[in-house]
Scaffold this motif. Structure first.
Motif, PDB file in Angstrom:
ATOM      1  N   ASP B 236      38.014  47.675  36.142  1.00  0.00           N
ATOM      2  CA  ASP B 236      37.550  47.769  34.748  1.00  0.00           C
ATOM      3  C   ASP B 236      37.573  46.449  33.995  1.00  0.00           C
ATOM      4  N   HIS B 237      38.366  45.493  34.456  1.00  0.00           N
ATOM      5  CA  HIS B 237      38.553  44.279  33.665  1.00  0.00           C
ATOM      6  C   HIS B 237      38.484  43.045  34.564  1.00  0.00           C
ATOM      7  N   ALA B 238      37.304  42.814  35.110  1.00  0.00           N
ATOM      8  CA  ALA B 238      37.125  41.696  36.038  1.00  0.00           C
ATOM      9  C   ALA B 238      37.332  40.354  35.348  1.00  0.00           C
ATOM     10  N   ASP B 239      37.272  40.354  33.996  1.00  0.00           N
ATOM     11  CA  ASP B 239      37.438  39.088  33.270  1.00  0.00           C
ATOM     12  C   ASP B 239      38.901  38.661  33.139  1.00  0.00           C
ATOM     13  N   VAL B 240      39.831  39.548  33.447  1.00  0.00           N
ATOM     14  CA  VAL B 240      41.253  39.194  33.328  1.00  0.00           C
ATOM     15  C   VAL B 240      41.637  38.251  34.464  1.00  0.00           C
ATOM     16  N   THR B 241      42.193  37.090  34.122  1.00  0.00           N
ATOM     17  CA  THR B 241      42.588  36.118  35.155  1.00  0.00           C
ATOM     18  C   THR B 241      44.090  35.917  35.227  1.00  0.00           C
ATOM     19  N   GLY B 242      44.822  36.521  34.287  1.00  0.00           N
ATOM     20  CA  GLY B 242      46.272  36.403  34.303  1.00  0.00           C
ATOM     21  C   GLY B 242      46.911  37.709  33.863  1.00  0.00           C
ATOM     22  N   VAL B 243      48.042  38.075  34.476  1.00  0.00           N
ATOM     23  CA  VAL B 243      48.756  39.297  34.082  1.00  0.00           C
ATOM     24  C   VAL B 243      50.242  38.990  34.026  1.00  0.00           C
ATOM     25  N   MET B 244      50.871  39.401  32.929  1.00  0.00           N
ATOM     26  CA  MET B 244      52.334  39.384  32.845  1.00  0.00           C
ATOM     27  C   MET B 244      52.817  40.815  33.072  1.00  0.00           C
ATOM     28  N   VAL B 245      53.850  40.976  33.903  1.00  0.00           N
ATOM     29  CA  VAL B 245      54.303  42.303  34.320  1.00  0.00           C
ATOM     30  C   VAL B 245      55.748  42.515  33.884  1.00  0.00           C
ATOM     31  N   LEU B 246      55.962  43.504  33.030  1.00  0.00           N
ATOM     32  CA  LEU B 246      57.335  43.881  32.667  1.00  0.00           C
ATOM     33  C   LEU B 246      57.694  45.160  33.418  1.00  0.00           C
ATOM     34  N   ASP B 247      58.100  45.038  34.658  1.00  0.00           N
ATOM     35  CA  ASP B 247      58.709  46.153  35.391  1.00  0.00           C
ATOM     36  C   ASP B 247      58.943  45.737  36.830  1.00  0.00           C
ATOM     37  N   GLU B 248      60.213  45.583  37.177  1.00  0.00           N
ATOM     38  CA  GLU B 248      60.530  45.102  38.517  1.00  0.00           C
ATOM     39  C   GLU B 248      60.139  46.109  39.595  1.00  0.00           C
ATOM     40  N   ALA B 249      60.145  47.397  39.257  1.00  0.00           N
ATOM     41  CA  ALA B 249      59.841  48.406  40.276  1.00  0.00           C
ATOM     42  C   ALA B 249      58.345  48.469  40.580  1.00  0.00           C
ATOM     43  N   ALA B 250      57.496  48.293  39.562  1.00  0.00           N
ATOM     44  CA  ALA B 250      56.050  48.401  39.763  1.00  0.00           C
ATOM     45  C   ALA B 250      55.450  47.117  40.329  1.00  0.00           C
ATOM     46  N   LEU B 251      56.210  46.025  40.275  1.00  0.00           N
ATOM     47  CA  LEU B 251      55.650  44.690  40.516  1.00  0.00           C
ATOM     48  C   LEU B 251      55.021  44.513  41.895  1.00  0.00           C
ATOM     49  N   SER B 252      55.777  44.843  42.960  1.00  0.00           N
ATOM     50  CA  SER B 252      55.264  44.572  44.310  1.00  0.00           C
ATOM     51  C   SER B 252      54.005  45.393  44.573  1.00  0.00           C
ATOM     52  N   GLY B 253      54.000  46.645  44.132  1.00  0.00           N
ATOM     53  CA  GLY B 253      52.823  47.477  44.322  1.00  0.00           C
ATOM     54  C   GLY B 253      51.623  46.949  43.549  1.00  0.00           C
ATOM     55  N   PHE B 254      51.890  46.403  42.371  1.00  0.00           N
ATOM     56  CA  PHE B 254      50.809  45.848  41.561  1.00  0.00           C
ATOM     57  C   PHE B 254      50.140  44.681  42.290  1.00  0.00           C
ATOM     58  N   VAL B 255      50.943  43.774  42.832  1.00  0.00           N
ATOM     59  CA  VAL B 255      50.372  42.609  43.530  1.00  0.00           C
ATOM     60  C   VAL B 255      49.660  43.063  44.812  1.00  0.00           C
ATOM     61  N   ASN B 256      50.297  43.942  45.582  1.00  0.00           N
ATOM     62  CA  ASN B 256      49.627  44.473  46.779  1.00  0.00           C
ATOM     63  C   ASN B 256      48.296  45.117  46.412  1.00  0.00           C
ATOM     64  N   GLY B 257      48.280  45.834  45.288  1.00  0.00           N
ATOM     65  CA  GLY B 257      47.062  46.528  44.855  1.00  0.00           C
ATOM     66  C   GLY B 257      45.951  45.562  44.464  1.00  0.00           C
ATOM     67  N   LEU B 258      46.304  44.475  43.779  1.00  0.00           N
ATOM     68  CA  LEU B 258      45.304  43.457  43.432  1.00  0.00           C
ATOM     69  C   LEU B 258      44.660  42.897  44.692  1.00  0.00           C
ATOM     70  N   VAL B 259      45.505  42.530  45.666  1.00  0.00           N
ATOM     71  CA  VAL B 259      44.997  41.937  46.915  1.00  0.00           C
ATOM     72  C   VAL B 259      44.113  42.948  47.648  1.00  0.00           C
ATOM     73  N   ALA B 260      44.559  44.207  47.684  1.00  0.00           N
ATOM     74  CA  ALA B 260      43.769  45.243  48.362  1.00  0.00           C
ATOM     75  C   ALA B 260      42.429  45.455  47.672  1.00  0.00           C
ATOM     76  N   ALA B 261      42.389  45.208  46.342  1.00  0.00           N
ATOM     77  CA  ALA B 261      41.134  45.369  45.601  1.00  0.00           C
ATOM     78  C   ALA B 261      40.271  44.107  45.677  1.00  0.00           C
ATOM     79  N   GLY B 262      40.687  43.164  46.511  1.00  0.00           N
ATOM     80  CA  GLY B 262      39.881  41.967  46.707  1.00  0.00           C
ATOM     81  C   GLY B 262      40.129  40.861  45.689  1.00  0.00           C
ATOM     82  N   ARG B 263      41.208  41.005  44.906  1.00  0.00           N
ATOM     83  CA  ARG B 263      41.537  39.981  43.914  1.00  0.00           C
ATOM     84  C   ARG B 263      42.718  39.170  44.449  1.00  0.00           C
ATOM     85  N   ALA B 264      42.467  37.999  44.958  1.00  0.00           N
ATOM     86  CA  ALA B 264      43.519  37.173  45.544  1.00  0.00           C
ATOM     87  C   ALA B 264      44.478  36.671  44.461  1.00  0.00           C
ATOM     88  N   VAL B 265      45.763  36.592  44.840  1.00  0.00           N
ATOM     89  CA  VAL B 265      46.804  36.059  43.949  1.00  0.00           C
ATOM     90  C   VAL B 265      47.320  34.752  44.552  1.00  0.00           C
TER      91      VAL B 265
END
Lengths: 336, 336
Positions: B236-265
């Motif tokens: 939904d937001h291809a224009d977002v180039t940076g994300v700050m994450v406040l939640d240690e539990a959701a963090l790893s899944g969030f990064v894995n999910g970005l990579v799986a969606a083709g958005r390299a980190v």
């Protein structure tokens, strides 16, 4: 402040009778007890926990003893601690946390006479704290266990049973080369750490029994160590098609590392976690199937066992092994 | 058992003098105190914590109050708890865990008179437990804080400062579209949960001040929820180039999910965690840069503050905000 004498005056009984009711030190006729309790309620008298503890020689406090320094506690440890605190509350007990690294320090704590009993976490095979508690005649129970199956009360996960369940699942799928990854706390203090020792022993015995060639891989207890172990495994042991992982902290890094090394999960390698929580299976990313053994039940059962022992010190020791349950979320499949 | 009378006989002083020394209830001349302490050592006399507590009206026990049910405690909470227990030990205090879900239950605990003071965890904006503790005149401190900056003592992380540090870092790199992912505990009980509220407020204010269009994304507090949030954000937001994450539990899944969606980190999206621990930055997989705020220091400082308050009840309240420190391990870069 309302005193026991005020309660005695209001109820028309002696101070001694009020003391018997408040401290539960002697049986009081129901009608008299009722008058005393009504007077306490009317006056807003509040039992003082400390006074009652001193009078009854029962503090209704139990200690949860864990190592302060050597070990970074994981999410299972946290669920044990919080479940123990909740279970104790329900039975009218308080839980104090004792971060204690050696026997002398534990003895110093015990000498204060604060607690009615003790629960030990992170138990090793020949745990010196057990001898101390036995000598000091302090009621206690273990979360985990020593290598003495006939010794003091314990509640532990059935690591050998979980290994069998895991190997059954993977060999039923057709795997013939199944490795074991052990998250190792490291250092001499952990040389006999129960979960690692028992899982490895069961794995070696069960592999031999099934005619499988064993492969034990060790990793530190964190995700990046898990990734390094995966990289090494993919490079050195291409014949391995299944891995059982005993370490919730290393797990996600291990799976990410396999995938990064070109080994798809489960297409190339099946991964099965041992002794993680149901919550982890339901929410972890990447998703990993597991033989689940809930830590919260460990904490709850340990508290119940200790409370029962305090009520009946002559009861025989209670030895509880909690079985694991296979929960599959897609990280295992038949080998190619 | 060695009694105080035995000590008195050995030291050649009165029982009362021994009691003064043991319970610290009255000053005793140094030479006399030395004789009494030598006699206690010779005879192996051990102070009884309960007896001393009752005599001095000080139990040297403090309670750590946390919600039992509504919330799955994360690794930061665990480090707060263990650090608090260690800090208390060093000051001669015990820590009891009170898993308490409502004010009535807390009042019931307080009525027992067991503890000298209380530390509240998981504080909300208008926390009803604060009013109760104030009314009961129980010394207390907050780990976290309410929305009253002049109120009772607290030790909290400086969430607003961490947001500023994070936005400075990302805008310095050239990012103009920086989203905020909030791990939300959910449910009405957490509607005013400090970390989430304060981080969101600071992010909205700082974004406005810098002329950036804000985007707040919410996720549940676990890895799989983090992955879902990443999938939705990438779609939904291809224009977002940076994300700050406040939640240690959701963090790893969030990064894995970005990579799986083709958005390299970090090539496509820079990710910066807020308020994780230094240990997580050092060991997490995938590796994520962070504004680090150690939970262990929160627990330690809170205990020290409470112990000082018990020693000097007239001391003014202490308000401590622990700053975050930027630690970079490669998950942020200039936008493409």
């Amino acid at each position: 402040m309302v005193t026991m004498q005020d309660v005695a005056d209001r109820a028309g009984v002696s101070l001694t009778t009020v003391s018997f009711v408040v401290n539960g030190t002697k049986r009081v006729a129901p009608a008299t007890r009722g008058r005393v309790e009504a007077a306490m309620a009317d006056l807003g008298y509040r039992r003082n926990v400390l006074a009652r503890a001193l009078a009854s020689r029962r503090s209704h406090i139990v200690a949860l003893v864990f190592p302060a320094l050597q070990h970074r506690l994981g999410s299972t440890a946290l669920s044990i601690v919080t479940a123990a605190a909740s279970a104790a509350t329900e039975r009218g007990f308080n839980v104090v946390l004792w971060p204690v690294d050696d026997v002398a320090q534990l003895d110093d704590y015990l000498s204060g006479g604060l607690v009615d009993g003790v629960l030990l976490m992170e138990v090793t095979a020949d745990d010196p704290r057990v001898a101390l508690l036995t000598e000091r005649e302090v009621p206690f129970g273990l979360i985990g266990r020593t290598d003495d199956p006939t010794g003091p009360s314990f509640v532990d996960m059935d690591f050998a049973g979980m290994v069998t369940t895991g190997l059954d699942h993977l060999t039923d799928l057709g795997h013939r080369r199944v490795a074991l990854l052990l998250g190792d706390p490291g250092g001499p203090a952990w040389s006999g750490y129960g979960p690692v020792v028992r899982t490895e022993q069961a794995y070696l015995a069960e592999s031999a029994r099934r005619g499988l060639e064993p492969l034990v891989v060790r990793a530190g207890q964190d995700p990046r160590s898990g990734r390094r172990a995966a990289t090494a495994l993919a490079a050195d042991h291409a014949d391995v098609t299944g891995v059982m992982v005993l370490d919730e902290a290393a797990l996600s890094g291990f799976v990410n590392g396999l995938v990064a090394a070109g080994r798809a999960v489960p297409d190339d390698v099946s991964v099965l976690a041992l002794a993680t929580s149901a919550a982890d299976v339901a929410t972890a990313d990447p998703a990993v199937s597991a033989v689940v053994a809930p830590g919260s039940e460990l904490g709850t059962r340990a508290v119940h066992g200790l409370v029962e022992r305090l009520a009946d010190p002559a009861a025989p020791p209670l030895h509880v092994l909690l079985p694991g349950t296979l929960e599959l979320v897609g990280s295992t499949a038949a080998p190619r």
